[in-house]
Design a protein around this motif. Structure first.
Motif, mmCIF file in Angstrom:
data_model
loop_
_atom_site.group_PDB
_atom_site.id
_atom_site.type_symbol
_atom_site.label_atom_id
_atom_site.label_comp_id
_atom_site.label_asym_id
_atom_site.label_seq_id
_atom_site.Cartn_x
_atom_site.Cartn_y
_atom_site.Cartn_z
ATOM 1 N N ALA A 558 0.810 -1.227 0.000
ATOM 2 C CA ALA A 558 0.000 0.000 0.000
ATOM 3 C C ALA A 558 0.837 1.268 0.000
ATOM 4 N N HIS A 559 1.790 1.390 0.907
ATOM 5 C CA HIS A 559 2.573 2.621 1.052
ATOM 6 C C HIS A 559 3.913 2.463 0.335
ATOM 7 N N LEU A 560 4.228 3.403 -0.530
ATOM 8 C CA LEU A 560 5.477 3.338 -1.288
ATOM 9 C C LEU A 560 6.081 4.731 -1.392
ATOM 10 N N THR A 561 7.333 4.848 -0.999
ATOM 11 C CA THR A 561 8.043 6.117 -1.110
ATOM 12 C C THR A 561 9.370 5.877 -1.815
ATOM 13 N N LEU A 562 9.661 6.691 -2.823
ATOM 14 C CA LEU A 562 10.914 6.606 -3.570
ATOM 15 C C LEU A 562 11.684 7.894 -3.333
ATOM 16 N N SER A 563 12.970 7.776 -3.002
ATOM 17 C CA SER A 563 13.725 8.982 -2.672
ATOM 18 C C SER A 563 15.144 8.904 -3.205
ATOM 19 N N TRP A 564 15.762 10.063 -3.285
ATOM 20 C CA TRP A 564 17.147 10.176 -3.730
ATOM 21 C C TRP A 564 17.738 11.445 -3.132
ATOM 22 N N SER A 565 19.048 11.561 -3.161
ATOM 23 C CA SER A 565 19.707 12.752 -2.638
ATOM 24 C C SER A 565 20.629 13.328 -3.700
ATOM 25 N N LEU A 566 20.840 14.621 -3.624
ATOM 26 C CA LEU A 566 21.637 15.327 -4.624
ATOM 27 C C LEU A 566 23.130 15.315 -4.304
ATOM 28 N N SER A 567 23.475 14.956 -3.062
ATOM 29 C CA SER A 567 24.874 14.931 -2.651
ATOM 30 C C SER A 567 25.062 13.810 -1.645
ATOM 31 N N ARG A 568 26.270 13.309 -1.526
ATOM 32 C CA ARG A 568 26.528 12.270 -0.539
ATOM 33 C C ARG A 568 26.632 12.842 0.860
ATOM 34 N N THR A 569 27.288 13.985 0.996
ATOM 35 C CA THR A 569 27.540 14.554 2.315
ATOM 36 C C THR A 569 26.880 15.917 2.445
ATOM 37 N N ARG A 577 21.858 13.250 -10.062
ATOM 38 C CA ARG A 577 20.557 13.329 -10.721
ATOM 39 C C ARG A 577 19.720 12.128 -10.307
ATOM 40 N N PRO A 578 18.403 12.308 -10.249
ATOM 41 C CA PRO A 578 17.560 11.149 -9.957
ATOM 42 C C PRO A 578 17.698 10.099 -11.044
ATOM 43 N N SER A 579 17.413 8.866 -10.709
ATOM 44 C CA SER A 579 17.559 7.754 -11.633
ATOM 45 C C SER A 579 16.800 7.978 -12.927
ATOM 46 N N ARG A 580 17.424 7.588 -14.021
ATOM 47 C CA ARG A 580 16.765 7.678 -15.329
ATOM 48 C C ARG A 580 15.478 6.853 -15.365
ATOM 49 N N PHE A 581 15.385 5.832 -14.503
ATOM 50 C CA PHE A 581 14.207 4.977 -14.505
ATOM 51 C C PHE A 581 12.960 5.709 -14.014
ATOM 52 N N LEU A 582 13.148 6.849 -13.335
ATOM 53 C CA LEU A 582 12.009 7.627 -12.850
ATOM 54 C C LEU A 582 11.497 8.611 -13.884
ATOM 55 N N SER A 583 12.155 8.668 -15.034
ATOM 56 C CA SER A 583 11.751 9.597 -16.089
ATOM 57 C C SER A 583 10.296 9.356 -16.485
#
Length: 740
Positions: A558-569, A577-583
Motif C-alpha cells: 500500500a505505502h510506497l516512497t521513492l527517494s534520492w539525494s543530490l549529494s553524498r555529504t 541526478r535522480p535515476s533515469r528509470f524515474l523519467s
C-alpha cells in the motif's frame, strides 16, 4: 499477515477434485486444470502463482492424473520449498516432493553414488570461502575480504555456466560481463581451488549439480530409475534457472513433456549467479504445443503501486520487455506513491526515519515496513537514523535464524520439556501453550521486558522473543496444540529455514527483498550511479537494474516512497541526478528526466530539505581529509587517525546511557549510539553549541539530554529532567519530536 494465515486450522482436505478449484480466479483455474503436456505460466508479481501451481498439483492428484510420489516441485530457496510443502499438505497432497534444485540433486547423488562410483559421497563443503582463500595463497595472490567474496562469486558463476578454469577468461569476454579482477588471475585461483577439493575429497554445492548431471548422462540405468520415480515436474521462478540447472531438468525429463514452468522475465535479477530468462522466453518455441497462461491479476498491491510498476516496465527494452505483463490490481485504492528529493544522504535517512515513525504512529507495525537499497553498504546511515528515532530494525540476510546458538539451545529446552510433559516442574504451574513456552524460555534468558542496549544480549533476547511470538500465533490458530506440536512445527521450519518474524523495520538490499512483501516500502538512494549502479555498462545490464527496481516497487502492498539525494555529504556539491528509470513517472516532472522542483512531494521530505542548515563538507579534525563514510563523519575523523578518546568519560557516558534507557523503557541505542558516545568522549564539548556540532546529536536529543551530557563532560553528576525522572513515558518526554 494474521496468525490464521500463517497457521491455517487443519481441516479435512477437500475430497472431490473440483473442490480444489474453489476460490481460484479464471486464469489460476486454467493453470490448475492444465494437467497434460508442457505448461508455461507467465506470472506477474503478486498474482498468486504459488497458489495456482499448488492447486494444480492437488487437482492432478485428486483427478487421478498424478501420484503424490511421482511429482517433483522445484524452486530456488529452502523457504519457498517449505512454503510450498505446507500448502500442499493443507490441500491433501502431503507426499509431493517440493525441493530446491540442489536439495533434490543431493538426495539423488547420495542414494546412487555407491552404485555409480562406489564408496561414500565426498564431503560437502558448507562454505567455500576458506578454501578459495587457501587457493589464492597457493597462487601467490593476497585477497582482502571483499576480493575473496568476489572471486568466490566468479567461481560459482563459472561452474553453473559449465565453464572450466582454463576457459574462464574467454567466457568472461564472450559474456560481456565486467570481471571484478584480472580473469587470468581468477582462472588460476579457480584451478587451484578445484585441485584442493580433489586433494581433500570434498565437493561444493555446484559440484552437486555437476556430478548429478554426470551420473545421469553416463548411467542410463540410473537415469531410468529417476525418471520412473518422477514423472511430473513443476519449476517455480523459472526465469532464474542457470544453464546447469536447465541441463539437469532436461535429464530428469528424459524427453518427456510433463513439465509446468512458472516465471516472470521482468523479475530476472540474478544474472550474476548465472541465471538467465532465455529458458523461460524460449519455452513456447521449444514446446510449440505448450499451454501458455498469463497471470496478471495482482492481489498484493494497490492500484497506485501497480500503476507505477507498470509505468516503470513500459520503458523497458529487450526480449523480456516484449513479453512483459501488464498487471491489474484487485485491491481497493490506496495512497499515491511519494517521490522525495533530499540535499544529501544523511538528510535522506533522517527523512525516511521520520516517515517510518509516522507510519508506526498511524498503526502500521514495524514488521510491515521495509527500507530497500541497492547495496548493503548503504544500510549504515539508515541504521543510525532509525536508532536516533528509537525505531527497532532488523537486517535481512544476517545469520540464519535457526542456526543461532540461542535458538538451537531454546529448541533443545523445548524438546526436553515436551518429552517430560507433566513431569516437568516448569509446566506443572502453567496452562496454555504460550505460557509454557514463556516458562521454558525464561530459563534461557527471555524476559517480559527487553534488556537495554543493542549488543549480543539484546540480539539473544530478540531471538527468544521471536519464538515466544511464534508460539502465541501457533496457539491462537490451533487452540488444542501441545508443546510437542510446536516443537514439530519448529523442526519443520528449521528444515525449510522459515524463520518467524522478528518485530522491527526490515533493512535489506533489493536482491535480498525478492520473494518478500510489506505494507510499506521505502526505496532509497535512487540516483544515477546507484540505480542503475555505475558498473552496469551494457544495455542488458542497465535493463536488469530496471528490473531490480521493479522488484522493489512490487514489494509494497500500500505505502510506497521513492527517494534520492543530490549529494553524498551535507554541504557537498549537488551534482547527482535522480535515476533515469524515474523519467516520466514523477508527478509534475514532465516527460523528461525527473525535475528537481517537481520531484519533491511529501511534507517530511520538504521540511527536511528546506530547513536544514547548509554546512561545508565535513573534514577529519586530525588530518583534514574530506569525510564520506557515515561512521567517520560521526567521529569527525578518519578511522585510521589517532583517537584522543577520554576513556573514563566514555565509560561514564555508557553507564549513564544504560540507566537512562532503563528509565525510558527503550533500547540503549535510542538514547545515543556507541559511535555518538565515542565522538562526545573525543570532543569533550564544553557547551551546547559544541555538543550540537557532533553528528547524532540533533535538536531533540540536545534539548532532552544535553544538560546531562555536558555535566558528565565537566566531571559532574547529571540530573535528569524532572518530568522524565518522575516517571513520564517516552512519548510524553518528546520521543516523537524530530531532529534537525
Amino acid at each position: 499477515m494474521t496468525s490464521a494465515a500463517r497457521f491455517p486450522v487443519l481441516i479435512d482436505a477437500p475430497q472431490g477434485a473440483d473442490a480444489v478449484l474453489e476460490g481460484l480466479d479464471p486464469e489460476q483455474r486454467e493453470v490448475a486444470t492444465a494437467l497434460h503436456g508442457p505448461v508455461c505460466v507467465l506470472a506477474g508479481a503478486g498474482t498468486g502463482k504459488t497458489r495456482a501451481i499448488t492447486h494444480r498439483i492437488a487437482y492432478g492428484i485428486r483427478a487421478g492424473v498424478m501420484q503424490p510420489g511421482s511429482v517433483l516441485a522445484l524452486t530456488f530457496t529452502n523457504r519457498a520449498a517449505g512454503e510450498m510443502r505446507g500448502r500442499l499438505r493443507q490441500l491433501g497432497a502431503a507426499g509431493v516432493q517440493a525441493r530446491t534444485f540442489h536439495s533434490a540433486a543431493l538426495r539423488q547423488l547420495q542414494f546412487f553414488w555407491p552404485r555409480a562410483v562406489g564408496g561414500e559421497l565426498p564431503r560437502l563443503l558448507e562454505r567455500k570461502v576458506q578454501l578459495v582463500a587457501e587457493a589464492a595463497a597457493r597462487s601467490r595472490i593476497r585477497l582482502d575480504r571483499s576480493e575473496l567474496r568476489d572471486v568466490t562469486g566468479e567461481i560459482e558463476w563459472a561452474k553453473v555456466t559449465q565453464t572450466v578454469p582454463e576457459e574462464y577468461p574467454k567466457a568472461i569476454a564472450d559474456s560481456g560481463r565486467e570481471a571484478p579482477r584480472d580473469p587470468a588471475e581468477t582462472a588460476g585461483i579457480y584451478g587451484a581451488y578445484e585441485q584442493l577439493k580433489r586433494d581433500r575429497g570434498a565437493i561444493d554445492f555446484e559440484d552437486v549439480l555437476l556430478l548429478t548431471v554426470g551420473v545421469l548422462q553416463d548411467r542410463p540405468d540410473i537415469a531410468d530409475r529417476v525418471r520412473e520415480q518422477y514423472q511430473h515436474f513443476v519449476v517455480d521462478e523459472y526465469q532464474d534457472v542457470s544453464p546447469l540447472q536447465q541441463r539437469l531438468l532436461e535429464l530428469w525429463l528424459g524427453g518427456r513433456e510433463s513439465v509446468c514452468v512458472v516465471g516472470d522475465a521482468s523479475q530476472t535479477i540474478y544474472s550474476f549467479t548465472g541465471a538467465t530468462p532465455e529458458h523461460l522466453l524460449d519455452f513456447p518455441a521449444r514446446h510449440p504445443d505448450a499451454t501458455v497462461v498469463r497471470l496478471v491479476r495482482d492481489y498484493r498491491s494497490t492500484p497506485q503501486v501497480v500503476h507505477l510498476a507498470n509505468g516503470l516496465l513500459s520503458q523497458a527494452v529487450g526480449r523480456g520487455a516484449e513479453q512483459r505483463l501488464e498487471l491489474v490490481s484487485q485491491r481497493d485504492p490506496g495512497p499515491e506513491p511519494g517521490f522525495v528529493e533530499y540535499p544529501d544522504e544523511p538528510t535522506e535517512a533522517e527523512g525516511v526515519a521520520r516517515g517510518i515513525r509516522e507510519l508506526l504512529e498511524s498503526g502500521v507495525s514495524a514488521g510491515e515496513i521495509a527500507v530497500l537499497y541497492r547495496i548493503n553498504a548503504q544500510s549504515e546511515v539508515y541504521e543510525q537514523a532509525l536508532a536516533d528515532q528509537g525505531v527497532p530494525y532488523q537486517l535481512q540476510g544476517a545469520e540464519r535464524f535457526f542456526e543461532r546458538a540461542e535458538v538451537r539451545e531454546a529448541g533443545v529446552a523445548l524438546r526436553g520439556a515436551a518429552r517430560a510433559g507433566d513431569n516437568d516442574p516448569l509446566l506443572q504451574e502453567t496452562v496454555g501453550l504460550a505460557a509454557q513456552v514463556r516458562a521454558v524460555l525464561g530459563t534461557k534468558g527471555w524476559t517480559t521486558e527487553p534488556p537495554a542496549g543493542s549488543g549480543a544480549v539484546r540480539d539473544r533476547w530478540e531471538s527468544l522473543a521471536a519464538l515466544v511470538r511464534l508460539a502465541e500465533d501457533f496457539g491462537r490458530a490451533r487452540p488444542e496444540a501441545k508443546l510437542g506440536d510446536l516443537v514439530a512445527e519448529l523442526d519443520e521450519r528449521a528444515n525449510a529455514q522459515h524463520a518467524p518474524t522478528i518485530e522491527g523495520v526490515t533493512l535489506a538490499s533489493l536482491h535480498a527483498a525478492k520473494g518478500l512483501e510489506w505494507d510499506a516500502v521505502f526505496l532509497v538512494g535512487l540516483s544515477e550511479g546507484m540505480m542503475p549502479i555505475t558498473h552496469a555498462k551494457t544495455a542488458e545490464q542497465v535493463e536488469e537494474e530496471r528490473r531490480l527496481l521493479y522488484v522493489g516497487v512490487t514489494r509494497a502492498r500500500a505505502h510506497l516512497t521513492l527517494s534520492w539525494s543530490l549529494s553524498r555529504t551535507p554541504g557537498g556539491r549537488a551534482g547527482r541526478r535522480p535515476s533515469r528509470f524515474l523519467s516520466g513517472l514523477v508527478p509534475g516532472a514532465g516527460s523528461g528526466p525527473a525535475a528537481r522542483g517537481g520531484a519533491r512531494s511529501g511534507g517530511n521530505g520538504d521540511r527536511a530539505g528546506g530547513r536544514r542548515r547548509k554546512r561545508g563538507p565535513l573534514r577529519c579534525r586530525v588530518c583534514g581529509r574530506g569525510l564520506t563514510d557515515a561512521g567517520e563523519m560521526k567521529l569527525m575523523r578518519c578511522e585510521g587517525c589517532p583517537s584522543d578518546l577520554d576513556e573514563a568519560l566514555y565509560e561514564r557516558l555508557r553507564d549513564w546511557r544504560l540507566e537512562r534507557a532503563r528509565q525510558l523503557g527503550q533500547p540503549a541505542y535510542c538514547v545515543f549510539t556507541d559511535k555518538t558516545l565515542m565522538a562526545i568522549a573525543e570532543a569533550v564539548p564544553e557547551d551546547a553549541s559544541q555538543l550540537a556540532l557532533i553528528a547524532g546529536v540533533g535538536r531533540r536529543k540536545l534539548d532532552r539530554f544535553g544538560d546531562e551530557v555536558l555535566a558528565l563532560c565537566a566531571g559532574e553528576e547529571p540530573v535528569a529532567h524532572e518530568r522524565e525522572s518522575a516517571g513520564g513515558t517516552a512519548a510524553e518526554s518528546g520521543a516523537t519530536d524530530t531532529d534537525t
